[in-house]
Design a protein around this motif. Structure first.
Motif, PDB file in Angstrom:
ATOM      1  N   ASN A 105      69.431  44.429  55.915  1.00  0.00           N
ATOM      2  CA  ASN A 105      70.195  45.564  55.374  1.00  0.00           C
ATOM      3  C   ASN A 105      71.599  45.567  55.985  1.00  0.00           C
ATOM      4  O   ASN A 105      71.907  44.797  56.893  1.00  0.00           O
ATOM      5  N   GLU A 106      72.431  46.441  55.465  1.00  0.00           N
ATOM      6  CA  GLU A 106      73.845  46.445  55.860  1.00  0.00           C
ATOM      7  C   GLU A 106      73.995  46.701  57.365  1.00  0.00           C
ATOM      8  O   GLU A 106      74.758  46.018  58.052  1.00  0.00           O
ATOM      9  N   VAL A 136      73.667  40.561  52.503  1.00  0.00           N
ATOM     10  CA  VAL A 136      73.266  41.965  52.650  1.00  0.00           C
ATOM     11  C   VAL A 136      72.339  42.343  51.508  1.00  0.00           C
ATOM     12  O   VAL A 136      72.615  42.034  50.348  1.00  0.00           O
ATOM     13  N   PRO A 138      71.452  45.356  49.594  1.00  0.00           N
ATOM     14  CA  PRO A 138      71.951  46.728  49.469  1.00  0.00           C
ATOM     15  C   PRO A 138      70.826  47.706  49.130  1.00  0.00           C
ATOM     16  O   PRO A 138      69.788  47.297  48.590  1.00  0.00           O
TER      17      PRO A 138
END
Ligand SMILES: [Zn+2]
Length: 265
Positions: A105-106, A136, A138
């Motif tokens: 994840n980010e 990433v 999102p």
């Protein structure tokens, strides 16, 4: 129908069992399944191998399992016990002459970029090449399948107390480590799986602020409905045989080297 082979490369919590200087907690040193490396999972199908997390035991785990090639790393989150073996990817990047793909994840990838900037960018121009090809995942992609090679996986969001972590579903199995709580959308992603590998590191400690208790897992699984639940991220307070005696039918403790299969239609 694709068959996935899942291998638990490590089922220990952050210090492993025994911890450094041979502290076994309440675990019986004579029981080999109490010897636990840091949490990691291999997922294999046809010629594709994905590894979830690269903790401090990463190199040893890959070699002792005789894994000859890794296609990508899926990260759950950026805590040290899940990432500190990341430097091993450098040699794979040099051997394979390609940037090494990692997913997360980010928040996870931003933390990795801060802590391991030299792997993301060529800081020493012409001396040490950059290593990683970060992807990433999102929020908008949660709950929908993605694919790398022959493996399809569905990422889902988890509350890990101090950060968000990602869980991954592979066909009719899923891997949920480092989880304090699950949002309803993630429960929906998990609904109907057969095999659930899940963090029960809090054991019966209701005050734990980063990991789930067994009681919480039982409650989640009322909705999810997994018929085989494997408790992982085990602490030195969780002895293998004591857990076997305590856990209800359909539940079992993980151990390093445990191999499972999953199917994706
Ligand atoms: Zn963690």
């Amino acid at each position: 129908m694709t068959r996935y082979k899942l291998t638990i490369l490590g089922c220990g919590n952050s210090p492993g069992t025994p911890t450094i200087c041979n502290n076994w907690g309440v675990c019986d040193p004579a029981e080999p399944r109490n010897r636990r490396l840091r949490a990691s999972l291999a997922v294999q199908a046809e010629d594709t191998t994905l590894i979830v997390d690269t903790g401090p035991d990463f190199r040893y785990q890959i070699n002792r399992t005789d894994i000859a090639r890794i296609d990508a790393i899926l990260y759950t989150h950026a805590h040290s016990d899940h990432v500190n073996g990341i430097d091993e990817l450098r040699i794979l990047r040099l051997q394979e002459k390609r940037l090494f793909p990692i997913y997360g994840n980010e928040e996870t990838l931003a933390t990795l970029r801060t802590r391991f900037a030299y792997l993301f960018d060529e800081l020493e121009k012409g001396v040490y090449p950059k290593v990683l090809d970060p992807h990433v995942i999102p929020c908008e992609a949660y709950g929908a399948p993605m694919a790398i090679g022959a493996i399809r996986f569905t990422p889902y969001d988890q509350d890990h107390g101090t950060c968000r972590s990602l869980g991954y579903r592979f066909g009719d199995a899923a891997y949920t480590t480092d989880m304090l709580d699950l949002p309803p959308e993630s429960i929906e992603t998990l609904r109907g799986i057969k095999t659930w590998i899940v963090d029960g590191c809090a054991y019966h400690t209701q005050e734990n602020r980063v990991h789930a208790t067994l009681e919480k897992i039982y409650a989640f699984n009322e909705t999810i409905g997994a018929t085989r639940v494997i408790i992982t991220h085990l602490s030195g307070q969780m002895d293998y045989r004591a857990l076997c005696a305590e856990l209800p039918r359909g539940y079992e403790p993980a151990y390093d080297g445990l191999v499972l299969e999953a199917f994706d239609s």
